[in-house]
Motif scaffolding. Structure first.
Motif, PDB file in Angstrom:
ATOM      1  N   ASP A 136     -25.929 -78.452  50.444  1.00 33.98           N
ATOM      2  CA  ASP A 136     -25.163 -77.584  51.344  1.00 33.98           C
ATOM      3  C   ASP A 136     -25.419 -76.172  50.834  1.00 33.98           C
ATOM      4  O   ASP A 136     -24.748 -75.705  49.909  1.00 33.98           O
ATOM      5  N   ARG A 143     -18.455 -71.158  48.483  1.00 35.10           N
ATOM      6  CA  ARG A 143     -18.154 -72.586  48.477  1.00 35.10           C
ATOM      7  C   ARG A 143     -17.421 -72.963  47.202  1.00 35.10           C
ATOM      8  O   ARG A 143     -17.664 -72.389  46.150  1.00 35.10           O
ATOM      9  N   ARG A 144     -16.576 -73.987  47.324  1.00 35.79           N
ATOM     10  CA  ARG A 144     -15.959 -74.627  46.156  1.00 35.79           C
ATOM     11  C   ARG A 144     -16.562 -76.024  46.069  1.00 35.79           C
ATOM     12  O   ARG A 144     -16.533 -76.789  47.026  1.00 35.79           O
ATOM     13  N   ARG A 155     -17.976 -83.078  46.437  1.00 35.69           N
ATOM     14  CA  ARG A 155     -17.329 -82.534  47.636  1.00 35.69           C
ATOM     15  C   ARG A 155     -17.547 -81.026  47.618  1.00 35.69           C
ATOM     16  O   ARG A 155     -17.380 -80.378  46.595  1.00 35.69           O
ATOM     17  N   CYS A 156     -17.908 -80.501  48.786  1.00 40.57           N
ATOM     18  CA  CYS A 156     -18.156 -79.071  48.920  1.00 40.57           C
ATOM     19  C   CYS A 156     -17.342 -78.562  50.100  1.00 40.57           C
ATOM     20  O   CYS A 156     -17.403 -79.136  51.188  1.00 40.57           O
ATOM     21  N   ARG A 157     -16.585 -77.500  49.854  1.00 41.76           N
ATOM     22  CA  ARG A 157     -15.787 -76.893  50.923  1.00 41.76           C
ATOM     23  C   ARG A 157     -16.069 -75.404  50.988  1.00 41.76           C
ATOM     24  O   ARG A 157     -16.268 -74.755  49.969  1.00 41.76           O
TER      25      ARG A 157
END
Length: 184
Positions: A136, A143-144, A155-157
């Motif tokens: 991503d 991003r976090r 997990r990427c948010r």
């Protein structure tokens, strides 16, 4: 009659900041980092159940940058450190799986460092014959990333700006004069 616990599992959070690399085989460890144009690589060996995460600023040092204290900022160094640390946990290079995150273009009008960082990470993994199983990268947002290295779960948010706008001051009209007073 047995008593079942409904308590959530307790995770140990480990922050990974720019220039750092962390490796773990503990399923309770969650590594996390926040990225802009930087890249984080998550590597995992499914047989050994060990993995790690790095966070690098730039792909390679510029001309004349030979200060050993600054080398951890560069992908060429950070990737080698990450691979070697996972191999030290018993992993095998041919089983490693990788995901990369970050590489955003954070500021319009500036050189697109994020894109160059992502291209470097992809090429490095190809050269090392490490499978890139997810990414991503790009865009214009931070991003976090959270990575459970022992399980290979990432997990990427997208990080959104959640600051409350500062209210503008309201000018109140001056009070009407009550009477004339003259001072000498």
């Amino acid at each position: 009659m047995s008593c079942m616990s409904t308590a959530e599992p307790i995770f140990r959070r480990v922050s990974v900041i720019q220039g750092e690399t962390r490796v773990s085989d503990d399923p309770q460890v969650v590594m996390s980092t926040i990225l802009g144009s930087c890249i984080a690589a998550c590597l995992y060996d499914p047989d050994v159940k060990a993995g790690g995460l790095n966070h690098f600023l730039l792909a390679e040092p510029g001309q004349g940058d030979t200060d050993p204290r600054s080398m951890q900022r560069y992908g060429v160094y950070a990737m080698e450190v990450l691979i070697n640390a996972i191999l030290a946990k018993g992993a095998s290079r041919h089983r490693l799986r990788a995901r990369i995150y970050g590489g955003a273009a954070m500021h319009d009008g500036f050189r697109d460092i994020g894109s160059a960082n992502a291209a470097f990470a992809r090429q490095f993994l190809r050269d090392e014959r490490i499978a890139l199983v997810g990414e991503d990268v790009g865009g214009k947002s931070a991003r976090r990333v959270e990575f459970r290295a022992a399980l290979g779960l990432a997990r990427c948010r997208i990080v959104t700006d959640t600051m409350t706008p500062i209210p503008k001051p309201v000018r109140r009209p001056a009070p009407p004069p009550i009477g004339d007073v003259e001072f000498f």
